[in-house]
Write a protein that holds these residues in place. Structure first.
Motif, PDB file in Angstrom:
ATOM      1  N   ARG A 160      -9.434   7.447  -7.522  1.00 14.92           N
ATOM      2  CA  ARG A 160      -9.932   8.124  -8.726  1.00 14.92           C
ATOM      3  C   ARG A 160     -11.374   8.591  -8.551  1.00 14.92           C
ATOM      4  N   TYR A 161     -12.224   7.717  -7.999  1.00 13.11           N
ATOM      5  CA  TYR A 161     -13.651   8.045  -7.887  1.00 13.11           C
ATOM      6  C   TYR A 161     -14.019   8.632  -6.527  1.00 13.11           C
ATOM      7  N   ARG A 162     -12.991   8.773  -5.644  1.00 15.41           N
ATOM      8  CA  ARG A 162     -13.231   9.346  -4.315  1.00 15.41           C
ATOM      9  C   ARG A 162     -14.366   8.618  -3.604  1.00 15.41           C
ATOM     10  N   LYS A 163     -14.311   7.306  -3.648  1.00  9.75           N
ATOM     11  CA  LYS A 163     -15.370   6.481  -3.063  1.00  9.75           C
ATOM     12  C   LYS A 163     -14.756   5.240  -2.426  1.00  9.75           C
ATOM     13  N   GLU A 164     -15.315   4.837  -1.271  1.00  5.31           N
ATOM     14  CA  GLU A 164     -14.807   3.646  -0.597  1.00  5.31           C
ATOM     15  C   GLU A 164     -15.062   2.388  -1.420  1.00  5.31           C
ATOM     16  N   VAL A 165     -14.108   1.482  -1.369  1.00 10.15           N
ATOM     17  CA  VAL A 165     -14.247   0.187  -2.030  1.00 10.15           C
ATOM     18  C   VAL A 165     -14.215  -0.896  -0.946  1.00 10.15           C
ATOM     19  N   VAL A 166     -15.266  -1.722  -0.928  1.00 10.37           N
ATOM     20  CA  VAL A 166     -15.372  -2.789   0.074  1.00 10.37           C
ATOM     21  C   VAL A 166     -15.015  -4.116  -0.583  1.00 10.37           C
ATOM     22  N   LEU A 167     -14.038  -4.816  -0.023  1.00 14.09           N
ATOM     23  CA  LEU A 167     -13.629  -6.099  -0.574  1.00 14.09           C
ATOM     24  C   LEU A 167     -14.490  -7.227  -0.019  1.00 14.09           C
ATOM     25  N   GLU A 168     -14.346  -8.399  -0.590  1.00 11.97           N
ATOM     26  CA  GLU A 168     -15.068  -9.573  -0.119  1.00 11.97           C
ATOM     27  C   GLU A 168     -14.522 -10.010   1.244  1.00 11.97           C
ATOM     28  N   PRO A 169     -15.298 -10.772   2.014  1.00 14.70           N
ATOM     29  CA  PRO A 169     -14.789 -11.268   3.300  1.00 14.70           C
ATOM     30  C   PRO A 169     -13.501 -12.063   3.114  1.00 14.70           C
ATOM     31  N   MET A 170     -12.567 -11.846   4.022  1.00 12.27           N
ATOM     32  CA  MET A 170     -11.273 -12.522   3.946  1.00 12.27           C
ATOM     33  C   MET A 170     -10.854 -12.994   5.323  1.00 12.27           C
ATOM     34  N   SER A 171      -9.902 -13.925   5.332  1.00 17.18           N
ATOM     35  CA  SER A 171      -9.326 -14.400   6.588  1.00 17.18           C
ATOM     36  C   SER A 171      -8.443 -13.297   7.161  1.00 17.18           C
ATOM     37  N   PRO A 172      -8.139 -13.347   8.464  1.00 16.02           N
ATOM     38  CA  PRO A 172      -7.237 -12.331   9.052  1.00 16.02           C
ATOM     39  C   PRO A 172      -5.910 -12.233   8.321  1.00 16.02           C
ATOM     40  N   GLN A 173      -5.372 -13.358   7.915  1.00 16.64           N
ATOM     41  CA  GLN A 173      -4.077 -13.363   7.221  1.00 16.64           C
ATOM     42  C   GLN A 173      -4.165 -12.623   5.897  1.00 16.64           C
ATOM     43  N   GLU A 174      -5.250 -12.821   5.152  1.00 18.19           N
ATOM     44  CA  GLU A 174      -5.392 -12.149   3.863  1.00 18.19           C
ATOM     45  C   GLU A 174      -5.680 -10.666   4.047  1.00 18.19           C
ATOM     46  N   ARG A 175      -6.426 -10.314   5.101  1.00 24.33           N
ATOM     47  CA  ARG A 175      -6.677  -8.891   5.364  1.00 24.33           C
ATOM     48  C   ARG A 175      -5.373  -8.170   5.686  1.00 24.33           C
ATOM     49  N   ARG A 176      -4.490  -8.850   6.418  1.00 30.00           N
ATOM     50  CA  ARG A 176      -3.198  -8.229   6.746  1.00 30.00           C
ATOM     51  C   ARG A 176      -2.391  -7.932   5.489  1.00 30.00           C
ATOM     52  N   ILE A 177      -2.510  -8.793   4.492  1.00 30.75           N
ATOM     53  CA  ILE A 177      -1.788  -8.556   3.237  1.00 30.75           C
ATOM     54  C   ILE A 177      -2.281  -7.276   2.571  1.00 30.75           C
ATOM     55  N   ILE A 178      -3.604  -7.086   2.538  1.00 30.47           N
ATOM     56  CA  ILE A 178      -4.170  -5.872   1.940  1.00 30.47           C
ATOM     57  C   ILE A 178      -3.715  -4.642   2.715  1.00 30.47           C
ATOM     58  N   HIS A 179      -3.828  -4.710   4.050  1.00 29.44           N
ATOM     59  CA  HIS A 179      -3.439  -3.564   4.872  1.00 29.44           C
ATOM     60  C   HIS A 179      -1.962  -3.213   4.686  1.00 29.44           C
ATOM     61  N   SER A 180      -1.097  -4.233   4.706  1.00 25.68           N
ATOM     62  CA  SER A 180       0.347  -3.970   4.600  1.00 25.68           C
ATOM     63  C   SER A 180       0.719  -3.439   3.223  1.00 25.68           C
ATOM     64  N   THR A 181       0.000  -3.905   2.183  1.00 22.41           N
ATOM     65  CA  THR A 181       0.290  -3.441   0.830  1.00 22.41           C
ATOM     66  C   THR A 181      -0.009  -1.964   0.677  1.00 22.41           C
ATOM     67  N   LEU A 182      -1.066  -1.498   1.336  1.00 24.25           N
ATOM     68  CA  LEU A 182      -1.527  -0.110   1.136  1.00 24.25           C
ATOM     69  C   LEU A 182      -1.189   0.820   2.291  1.00 24.25           C
ATOM     70  N   GLN A 183      -0.419   0.330   3.265  1.00 22.54           N
ATOM     71  CA  GLN A 183      -0.191   1.155   4.456  1.00 22.54           C
ATOM     72  C   GLN A 183       0.556   2.461   4.154  1.00 22.54           C
ATOM     73  N   ASP A 184       1.354   2.469   3.096  1.00 19.64           N
ATOM     74  CA  ASP A 184       2.086   3.692   2.749  1.00 19.64           C
ATOM     75  C   ASP A 184       1.546   4.365   1.491  1.00 19.64           C
ATOM     76  N   HIS A 185       0.350   3.961   1.082  1.00 26.91           N
ATOM     77  CA  HIS A 185      -0.232   4.557  -0.128  1.00 26.91           C
ATOM     78  C   HIS A 185      -0.577   6.025   0.138  1.00 26.91           C
ATOM     79  N   PRO A 186      -0.207   6.932  -0.753  1.00 29.05           N
ATOM     80  CA  PRO A 186      -0.426   8.362  -0.494  1.00 29.05           C
ATOM     81  C   PRO A 186      -1.880   8.813  -0.586  1.00 29.05           C
ATOM     82  N   ASP A 187      -2.724   8.027  -1.280  1.00 33.42           N
ATOM     83  CA  ASP A 187      -4.074   8.508  -1.558  1.00 33.42           C
ATOM     84  C   ASP A 187      -5.190   7.748  -0.853  1.00 33.42           C
TER      85      ASP A 187
END
Length: 206
Positions: A160-187
């Motif tokens: 919506r705001y055309r701006k990067e969003v930086v999340l808090e530090p996470m473990s590799p396992q939790e980062r994989r969850i974020i990546h896999s959730t958004l891997q097919d996101h169109p935007d």
């Protein structure tokens, strides 16, 4: 770990006596021959019986179970431990009251304990290639759903705001969850930045 010594006229007789006393099968024990039988003078004087030591083998599951029981006792906790093995993975779940001590802030204690379980597992059972996955009070399942919901909300914000969003530090396992959730996101797309243990996921608009 149960271990006994047994004697007999032959090594096999001593082994069978030991197995009967332990109540175990041959493949459930490790055998050490302490003394071979030796005939004496004229078959009588100075003869020596065979002597063996039998030690119970612990399965990986039993070893991990006893280790976790010790951990719970150290924390002064009482809980139910369930283990399921499928060859490539040993899933361990613990349930009970006041289990927050085993989870820690954002699951840090849980992750550390899981890492420790994998270290001792591969140290004592080097020929086994399974991975140990630990969960306490279904924390990981709940945390995964929380992260998936968070990823969706922040992806919409980034788009919506055309701006990067930086999340808090996470473990590799939790980062994989974020990546896999958004891997097919169109935007949006995702990538990680920074060094461990402060590595973060960045959600960027396409």
């Amino acid at each position: 770990m149960k271990s006994i010594e047994a004697v007999g006229r032959t090594v096999e007789e001593a082994v069978q006596k030991g197995l009967a006393e332990l109540g175990l099968a041959h493949d459930e024990t490790e055998l050490e021959v302490l003394a071979e039988p030796m005939p004496g003078f004229l078959g009588l004087i100075g003869s020596r019986q065979a002597r063996v030591r039998l030690t119970e083998k612990k399965s990986p599951e039993k070893y991990l179970l006893e280790f976790l029981q010790t951990v719970l006792a150290h924390f002064g906790l009482q809980g139910r431990i369930n283990l399921e093995a499928d060859g490539e993975r040993i899933s361990v779940s613990i349930s009970g009251s006041k289990m927050g001590q085993l989870i820690g802030k954002r699951g840090q204690t849980l992750d550390a304990l899981q890492y420790l379980l994998n270290v001792i597992y591969h140290r004592h059972f080097a020929g086994h290639g399974a991975r140990v996955v630990l969960d306490v009070e279904d924390y990981r399942e709940k945390r995964e759903q929380t992260l998936r919901d968070l990823a969706g909300r922040l992806a919409n914000k980034a788009a919506r705001y055309r701006k990067e969003v930086v999340l808090e530090p996470m473990s590799p396992q939790e980062r994989r969850i974020i990546h896999s959730t958004l891997q097919d996101h169109p935007d949006v797309s995702t990538y990680s930045q920074g060094e461990e243990p402060y590595r973060k996921v960045v959600i960027a608009p396409k």
